[in-house]
Scaffold this motif. Structure first.
Motif, PDB file in Angstrom:
ATOM      1  N   UNK A 163       0.783  -1.297  -0.032  1.00  0.00           N
ATOM      2  CA  UNK A 163       0.112   0.185  -0.148  1.00  0.00           C
ATOM      3  C   UNK A 163       0.827   1.371  -0.042  1.00  0.00           C
ATOM      4  N   UNK A 164       1.821   1.286   0.939  1.00  0.00           N
ATOM      5  CA  UNK A 164       2.945   2.429   0.847  1.00  0.00           C
ATOM      6  C   UNK A 164       3.712   2.578  -0.305  1.00  0.00           C
ATOM      7  N   UNK A 165       4.054   1.436  -0.932  1.00  0.00           N
ATOM      8  CA  UNK A 165       4.662   1.675  -2.038  1.00  0.00           C
ATOM      9  C   UNK A 165       3.926   2.229  -3.141  1.00  0.00           C
ATOM     10  N   UNK A 166       2.657   1.788  -3.442  1.00  0.00           N
ATOM     11  CA  UNK A 166       1.932   2.434  -4.366  1.00  0.00           C
ATOM     12  C   UNK A 166       1.512   3.876  -4.162  1.00  0.00           C
ATOM     13  N   UNK A 167       1.328   4.323  -2.920  1.00  0.00           N
ATOM     14  CA  UNK A 167       1.282   5.418  -2.577  1.00  0.00           C
ATOM     15  C   UNK A 167       2.346   6.372  -2.937  1.00  0.00           C
ATOM     16  N   UNK A 168       3.530   6.073  -2.526  1.00  0.00           N
ATOM     17  CA  UNK A 168       4.752   6.789  -2.642  1.00  0.00           C
ATOM     18  C   UNK A 168       4.944   6.998  -4.226  1.00  0.00           C
ATOM     19  N   UNK A 169       4.995   5.798  -4.834  1.00  0.00           N
ATOM     20  CA  UNK A 169       5.244   5.970  -6.390  1.00  0.00           C
ATOM     21  C   UNK A 169       4.106   6.981  -7.086  1.00  0.00           C
ATOM     22  N   UNK A 170       2.887   7.070  -6.311  1.00  0.00           N
ATOM     23  CA  UNK A 170       2.072   8.159  -7.238  1.00  0.00           C
ATOM     24  C   UNK A 170       2.223   9.276  -6.982  1.00  0.00           C
ATOM     25  N   UNK A 171       2.748   9.420  -5.475  1.00  0.00           N
ATOM     26  CA  UNK A 171       2.852  10.935  -5.020  1.00  0.00           C
ATOM     27  C   UNK A 171       4.347  11.295  -5.476  1.00  0.00           C
ATOM     28  N   UNK A 172       5.493  10.520  -5.207  1.00  0.00           N
ATOM     29  CA  UNK A 172       6.871  11.000  -5.575  1.00  0.00           C
ATOM     30  C   UNK A 172       7.331  10.888  -7.208  1.00  0.00           C
ATOM     31  N   UNK A 173       7.044   9.722  -7.678  1.00  0.00           N
ATOM     32  CA  UNK A 173       7.348   9.247  -8.851  1.00  0.00           C
ATOM     33  C   UNK A 173       6.702   9.917 -10.066  1.00  0.00           C
TER      34      UNK A 173
END
Length: 362
Positions: free
Chosen positions: A264-274
């Motif tokens: 879940x955090x990987x998906x959110x981090x990718x959306x927000x940062x990448x």
């Protein structure tokens, strides 16, 4: 292949024996789902007073909320045997005919994921539910003969996570339909208190609150997390589990305060940062986190959308302001939140076009 997650709502084979021991046996012991419980209690009591088998029951809702448990309770309340099967296991009409012909009077037949039954078996089920009769076809072609087979009265309990996929004629043959909702934290605390008593665990009120708050509104996940906390406490020699111990244990398993795990955090981090908050297509997002698109869509996305951390739009997935706040990141200028207001959490109308539109973005 996706790694196993302690916050997955699916039931692992090795957990079934443990889950069976924790399942309540009667409606009075069942925690939560007060509306469905009251309605179902009335249906069963009326059937007992009439001296007849209970009406067919359809239970719908996300996995892990108690559909299988309720089917077992129905059999217990009616003092009837229980037969368990599933839609994917019934791929031919003959498979269903073999099950139905072996039922005893008053028996409860539980069909999990009933929406995944084959069409020929589904059509045979119509007559079995309504008239307690099936036609067995003998022979082929012009010489085929239909032999009627009378069935003893039985109760069918169907469970589905996707009620919308059930055809109308099948749905209409159920006398009672109950939709199970996600549990509140207070209800999950009651579930955990009961489970802790059965597991002989000493947990403080704050400890129960900590585990319940990370359980994604799902009793199955709550019981699983409680067992992981129990293991952690055993290894560390802790006799009574308080909020600090529960938090330390669940942090070790990478389940954060909101119930998000590594994926879940990987998906959110990718959306927000990448991707600057999106929109981004499902396939592109899956590649960014090193998972299959089906894993992102079925495992991570439903909870993220429900919690308002991700939005679904015709152009792709986007991160919401709540996602940035949860990750401790600053919201970038020009983030596409206006679209999320139209196609945000709980928007069912966007499900159909998203699969096609998403893959064209990114």
């Amino acid at each position: 292949m996706a790694e196993a997650s302690v916050v997955s709502s699916s039931e692992e084979p090795e957990e079934r024996a443990i889950e069976a021991a924790l399942r309540p046996k009667f409606l009075d012991e069942f925690v939560g789902q007060a509306r469905v419980r009251r309605q179902l209690s009335l249906v069963l009591e009326a059937s007992r007073l009439r001296g007849r088998t209970a009406d067919h029951v359809l239970l719908s809702g996300p996995p892990g909320l108690g559909k299988t448990t309720l089917s077992m309770i129905i059999a217990s309340e009616m003092n009837a045997p229980l037969r368990i099967s599933s839609g994917p296991a019934i791929q031919h009409a003959g498979d269903l005919a073999a099950i139905l012909s072996s039922l005893s009077e008053g028996e409860v037949l539980f069909l999990d994921e009933i929406h995944r039954m084959s069409r020929p078996a589904e059509e045979m089920l119509y007559m079995a539910m309504e008239d307690f009769r099936v036609d067995i076809v003998v022979g082929k072609g012009a010489g085929a003969t239909a032999i009627p087979l009378e069935l003893p009265p039985f109760t069918l309990v169907g469970a589905t996570t996707r009620a919308g996929l059930l055809p109308g004629p099948l749905r209409d043959r159920f006398g009672f339909t109950g939709h199970l909702e996600f549990y509140s934290v207070a209800e999950l605390e009651l579930v955990l208190r009961r489970s802790a008593g059965l597991l002989d665990l000493k947990v403080t009120s704050a400890g129960f609150s900590e585990v319940a708050g990370r359980s994604r509104g799902t009793p199955r996940i709550a019981n699983r997390l409680l067992r992981r906390v129990r293991d952690w406490a055993l290894v560390h020699g802790i006799e009574q589990i308080d909020a600090r111990a529960a938090a330390a244990a669940l942090d070790m398993y990478e389940v954060d305060a909101k119930g998000l795990d590594r994926l879940d955090r990987s998906v959110l981090t990718a959306l927000a940062s990448k991707f600057g908050g999106g929109p981004v297509g499902l396939s592109t997002l899956a590649i960014a986190v090193g998972e299959e698109p089906e894993t992102v869509e079925t495992v991570a996305e439903p909870y993220l959308v429900r919690e308002g951390l991700m939005g679904r739009t015709p152009r792709g997935r986007i991160a919401t302001p709540a996602a940035y706040a949860h990750l401790g990141l600053a919201v970038p200028a020009g983030a596409p939140f206006a679209e999320a207001a139209l196609f945000g959490p709980g928007s069912e109308g966007t499900d159909a076009p998203l699969a096609d539109a998403d893959d064209d973005v990114g």
